[in-house]
Design a protein around this motif. Structure first.
Motif, short mmCIF file in Angstrom:
data_model
loop_
_atom_site.label_atom_id
_atom_site.label_comp_id
_atom_site.label_asym_id
_atom_site.label_seq_id
_atom_site.Cartn_x
_atom_site.Cartn_y
_atom_site.Cartn_z
N ILE A 327 0.82 -1.21 0.00
CA ILE A 327 0.00 0.00 0.00
C ILE A 327 0.85 1.26 0.00
CG2 ILE A 327 -0.15 0.12 2.51
CD1 ILE A 327 -2.91 0.94 -0.07
N GLY A 328 2.14 1.15 0.33
CA GLY A 328 3.00 2.32 0.31
C GLY A 328 3.40 2.76 -1.08
N ASP A 329 3.12 1.96 -2.09
CA ASP A 329 3.45 2.30 -3.48
C ASP A 329 2.71 3.57 -3.88
OD1 ASP A 329 3.47 2.28 -6.43
OD2 ASP A 329 4.45 0.33 -6.15
N THR A 330 3.40 4.46 -4.59
CA THR A 330 2.83 5.76 -4.94
C THR A 330 1.59 5.67 -5.82
OG1 THR A 330 4.39 5.92 -6.78
CG2 THR A 330 5.02 6.97 -4.70
N ARG A 331 1.43 4.56 -6.51
CA ARG A 331 0.26 4.47 -7.41
C ARG A 331 -1.05 4.47 -6.64
NH1 ARG A 331 2.28 -0.87 -7.51
NH2 ARG A 331 0.77 -2.50 -6.95
N LEU A 340 -8.46 2.72 -0.51
CA LEU A 340 -7.04 2.43 -0.68
C LEU A 340 -6.22 3.71 -0.60
CD1 LEU A 340 -7.00 -0.29 -3.48
CD2 LEU A 340 -6.50 -0.57 -1.05
N GLN A 341 -6.77 4.82 -1.08
CA GLN A 341 -6.08 6.10 -0.93
C GLN A 341 -5.87 6.44 0.54
OE1 GLN A 341 -7.26 9.61 -3.10
NE2 GLN A 341 -8.09 8.40 -4.80
N ILE A 342 -6.94 6.26 1.32
CA ILE A 342 -6.85 6.54 2.76
C ILE A 342 -5.81 5.64 3.41
CG2 ILE A 342 -8.09 6.40 4.95
CD1 ILE A 342 -8.84 8.83 3.31
N CYS A 343 -5.82 4.37 3.05
CA CYS A 343 -4.83 3.43 3.61
C CYS A 343 -3.42 3.84 3.24
CB CYS A 343 -5.11 2.01 3.12
SG CYS A 343 -6.63 1.29 3.78
N HIS A 344 -3.25 4.28 1.99
CA HIS A 344 -1.94 4.72 1.53
C HIS A 344 -1.44 5.90 2.36
CE1 HIS A 344 1.28 5.92 -1.22
NE2 HIS A 344 0.76 7.15 -1.22
N TYR A 345 -2.31 6.90 2.53
CA TYR A 345 -1.88 8.09 3.26
C TYR A 345 -1.77 7.86 4.77
CZ TYR A 345 -1.96 10.93 -0.93
OH TYR A 345 -1.67 11.46 -2.16
N LEU A 346 -2.57 6.94 5.29
CA LEU A 346 -2.39 6.57 6.70
C LEU A 346 -1.02 5.95 6.93
CD1 LEU A 346 -5.73 5.03 8.08
CD2 LEU A 346 -4.45 6.96 9.01
N THR A 347 -0.59 5.12 6.00
CA THR A 347 0.73 4.50 6.11
C THR A 347 1.83 5.55 6.03
OG1 THR A 347 -0.11 2.48 5.06
CG2 THR A 347 2.27 2.76 5.12
N LEU A 348 1.69 6.49 5.09
CA LEU A 348 2.66 7.57 4.98
C LEU A 348 2.62 8.47 6.22
CD1 LEU A 348 2.31 8.69 1.24
CD2 LEU A 348 3.91 7.06 2.26
N TYR A 349 1.41 8.67 6.75
CA TYR A 349 1.24 9.48 7.95
C TYR A 349 2.01 8.85 9.12
CZ TYR A 349 -1.32 11.82 11.78
OH TYR A 349 -1.67 12.53 12.89
N GLY A 350 1.88 7.55 9.28
CA GLY A 350 2.61 6.86 10.33
C GLY A 350 4.12 6.98 10.14
N SER A 351 4.56 6.86 8.89
CA SER A 351 5.99 7.01 8.61
C SER A 351 6.47 8.42 8.93
CB SER A 351 6.28 6.67 7.15
OG SER A 351 5.91 5.34 6.86
N MET A 352 5.62 9.41 8.65
CA MET A 352 5.97 10.79 8.97
C MET A 352 6.10 10.98 10.48
SD MET A 352 3.81 14.30 8.29
CE MET A 352 2.78 14.02 9.74
N ILE A 353 5.16 10.43 11.24
CA ILE A 353 5.23 10.54 12.71
C ILE A 353 6.51 9.90 13.22
CG2 ILE A 353 4.13 9.84 14.87
CD1 ILE A 353 1.45 9.96 13.41
N MET A 354 6.86 8.76 12.64
CA MET A 354 8.06 8.04 13.09
C MET A 354 9.31 8.89 12.90
SD MET A 354 8.46 4.97 14.46
CE MET A 354 7.37 3.72 13.76
N LYS A 355 9.29 9.81 11.93
CA LYS A 355 10.45 10.66 11.67
C LYS A 355 10.77 11.57 12.86
CE LYS A 355 11.49 9.63 7.33
NZ LYS A 355 12.81 9.09 6.94
N PHE A 356 9.73 11.86 13.69
CA PHE A 356 9.93 12.76 14.83
C PHE A 356 10.36 12.01 16.09
CE2 PHE A 356 7.05 15.09 12.04
CZ PHE A 356 7.69 16.31 11.98
N MET A 357 10.52 10.71 15.97
CA MET A 357 10.88 9.90 17.13
C MET A 357 12.18 10.39 17.77
SD MET A 357 11.60 5.81 17.09
CE MET A 357 12.75 5.99 15.72
N TYR A 358 13.21 10.56 16.96
CA TYR A 358 14.50 10.96 17.51
C TYR A 358 14.50 12.41 17.98
CZ TYR A 358 16.24 6.58 15.61
OH TYR A 358 16.44 5.25 15.34
#
Length: 652
Positions: A327-331, A340-358
């Motif tokens: 689902i992380g694929d840009t298509r 599926l769009q929502i699932c895609h952006y939710l996955t990206l959203y989680g990855s974005m949040i993880m960036k602030f971990m450090y």
């Protein structure tokens, strides 16, 4: 209410011949468990020993007041024992290490103020020599309890030869029960004997009691911060002389502290409320300050990991139900199916949040060391560690420094901000510039150069070395290559080394040179194994070897591990890097070698549970994964058990 309402006769033990501190605490914890006060004697005992590790709980007259604050406590209560002979292994304020009467306080994490005050009044009652003498001679348990109930509330201290002077005091301790009130009482008594009125504000477990008024602060000669925890509302004391000390010091020599306050204060609380902020952490050793900073950063970082993992998990799991595994694929960003769009952006959203971990970790590590002046520099250092600068500076090939970089940058930010804050002195009209401009400006500048010339080059060089190492051995035997890829994948759980190994492993799989079996097992084995360790420890070695915060973190790691999110185990790596990394690598290697040797093959980069159906020879895959997970779990338990028994680590 009377003191007998938070105990019972079966919790009062007279004239026991117990001979060690461990024997006493174990027996009293067992009695509290038998009477239904605590739901787990192991967890409560762990909380008590964690408190014992912080400072002495033995006081004058051979009295000890150990206490544990834990969610396992059902209601506030205390158990007590009077010994026939003093034990000589209980640390006391006077250094005599001799205790003959022990009161063990059980404190819930959340409780009504009334019961907590009642337990606090017990601590104050035991400071009275006449009360203690009567308790030592009480012939029966009933008489013992009657003497406790006869204790009168502390009367107002009589001022002898009133000097007209006053000082204000803030007291607080980790549990907010005994030391908080006893320290205030000791300072009030010492002040009264000197003709000085002492107004004390207790910041205890039930909140702030006897809050200081603006008039009391204004008329005072200064303020004493006798606190283990950072005092609340320090800005109220701007312009006042202060001393900062631990909450146990007033119980040793309160009169000396008052003299020091009047004649040799530590400094002036500056108008900003920041630059000369009294910080009891400075009284700790260098190593203890760093350890406390790491623990503080981890506690604030965990919610970030949980939130990020939850978003990624929801997105990927929902997509897998609809038959989509990538689902992380840009298509899928413009897919006709809006779900599926929502699932895609939710996955990206989680990855974005993880960036602030450090960033969050390093910010609060620096904050713990330097207070607010360290917060912004720490956050920026953490952003460097997460690689945010490579994104903003359009350097897609940049290699972030990961958790090791966050450790170094958070440490430097905190120590440097603290140093500058304490050693830069300005005219009172320019004081506002220091916390707003000078300290953060200089610290952030130093963080830039430290990262630019040391952190990025060093960790970039390490990452480049690992990349080249994998490429050089890319044509070696399958098992050798599996060991290399698995080791580097498990090394930093989503960090730069992990990502480097992943990029090459995926490339080899894309060319159909080498499957991803070792890679995907290296991702899931460490977080699941560490999470499992926090669950099984008490069943394996008959005691907890992880504290309560680590058990909560372990549950998170266990869940995220099945979602193929290794970051859930990073808090354990930050706190005990050598132990955790070594065990992670060994467990991942064992699991991957077993799976590969038994014929398991996974060509797809899908380590999460929904990718298992795509594995060839799934039983072999599960056998390898289970073996690796069990190794990580049991190794963590046994190693930590050994270190606890040898005193090399503590549960705090």
């Amino acid at each position: 209410m009377q003191l007998s309402s938070v105990t019972k006769e079966s919790l009062i033990l007279l004239d026991k011949n117990w001979q060690t501190r461990g024997e006493i605490i174990t027996a009293l914890c067992q009695r509290l468990f038998d009477e239904g006060v605590v739901s787990s004697k192991e967890d409560f005992s762990e909380a008590v020993w964690a408190r014992e590790a912080l400072s002495e709980t033995g006081f004058e007259q051979g009295i000890a007041i150990p206490h544990g604050k834990s969610s396992t406590v059902k209601r506030p209560a205390f158990a007590a024992v009077r010994l026939t002979q003093p034990v000589d292994d209980w640390p006391t304020m006077e250094g005599e290490d001799s205790v003959s009467m022990v009161f063990l306080l059980a404190v819930p994490n959340d409780d009504d103020e009334g019961h907590l005050r009642l337990l606090s009044s017990l601590s104050l009652a035991l400071m009275d020599e006449q009360n203690v003498a009567a308790l030592r001679t009480a012939p029966t348990v009933s008489a013992f309890l009657a003497q406790l109930d006869a204790t009168e509330p502390t009367a107002e201290k009589k001022i002898v030869n009133d000097s007209g002077k006053s000082i204000v005091v803030i007291t607080s301790c980790s549990a907010g029960i005994a030391h908080t009130y006893m320290a205030a009482e000791a300072l009030e008594k010492a002040g009264a004997a000197k003709g000085i009125r002492v107004y004390s504000e207790k910041q205890g477990a039930s909140g702030t009691e006897d809050p200081l008024t603006a008039e009391q602060i204004e008329q005072s000669q200064g303020v004493i911060f006798a606190a283990t925890l950072p005092p609340k509302g320090r800005e109220r004391f701007a312009g006042k002389p202060f001393i900062s000390t631990s909450v146990s010091e007033p119980l040793k020599d309160a009169a000396a502290l008052i003299e020091r306050m009047l004649h040799q204060p530590d400094g002036i609380v500056e108008r900003s409320g920041e630059s000369a902020s009294p910080s009891p952490q400075r009284a700790l050793s260098f190593g203890a300050r760093l350890y406390q900073g790491v623990s503080s950063g981890i506690s604030y970082m965990i919610p970030v990991i949980v939130a990020a993992g939850l978003m990624i998990g929801i997105g990927q799991l929902s997509a897998s139900i609809m038959g989509v595994t990538a689902i992380g694929d840009t298509r899928y960003a413009t897919d006709a199916n809006s779900l599926l769009q929502i699932c895609h952006y939710l996955t990206l959203y989680g990855s974005m949040i993880m960036k602030f971990m450090y960033s969050v970790f390093a910010a609060y590590m620096a904050y713990s060391i330097a207070d607010r002046p360290g917060l912004v520099p720490g956050f920026i250092g953490g952003a460097f560690a997460g690689g945010l600068h490579f994104t903003l500076w359009a350097q897609p090939g940049g290699i972030p420094s990961g958790f090791l970089g966050a450790l170094l940058l958070g440490m430097v930010a905190g120590l440097l901000a603290d140093f500058l804050n304490r050693h830069i002195h300005l005219h009172k009209h320019l004081q506002a510039m220091k916390p707003m401009l000078i300290v953060p400006g200089l610290t952030v500048l130093a963080i830039f150069f430290f990262n630019f010339y040391f952190v990025d080059p060093v960790f970039g060089g390490i990452n480049h070395f690992f990349q080249q190492f994998i490429l050089d051995h890319g044509r070696s035997s399958a098992l050798t290559l599996a060991v290399i890829i698995t080791s580097l994948t498990a090394f930093d759980l989503g960090g730069p080394v992990n990502k480097s190994a992943g990029a090459i492993a995926i490339g080899l799989a894309a060319d159909h040179i080498f499957p991803l079996t070792a890679r995907v097992l290296g991702i899931v084995i460490p977080p699941i194994g560490i999470g499992l360790a926090t669950v099984i420890d008490r069943f394996v070695v008959r005691q907890r070897v992880f504290d309560e915060n680590q058990r909560v973190t372990g549950t998170t790691s266990l869940i995220l591990g099945f979602l193929a999110i290794g970051e859930g185990a990073i808090p354990f790596m930050l706190k005990n890097p050598v132990i955790t990394i070594s065990i992670n690598i060994l467990g991942a290697i064992i699991g991957s070698l077993i799976a590969i040797s038994m014929g398991s093959v996974q060509w797809f980069p899908l380590p999460a549970i929904w990718g298992w159906p795509l594995v060839q020879n799934l039983p072999a895959y599960l056998a390898g994964m289970t073996t690796g997970v069990l190794f990580v779990a049991f190794a963590n338990v046994f190693v930590r058990f050994y270190l606890l028994r040898s005193g090399r680590i503590t549960l705090n």
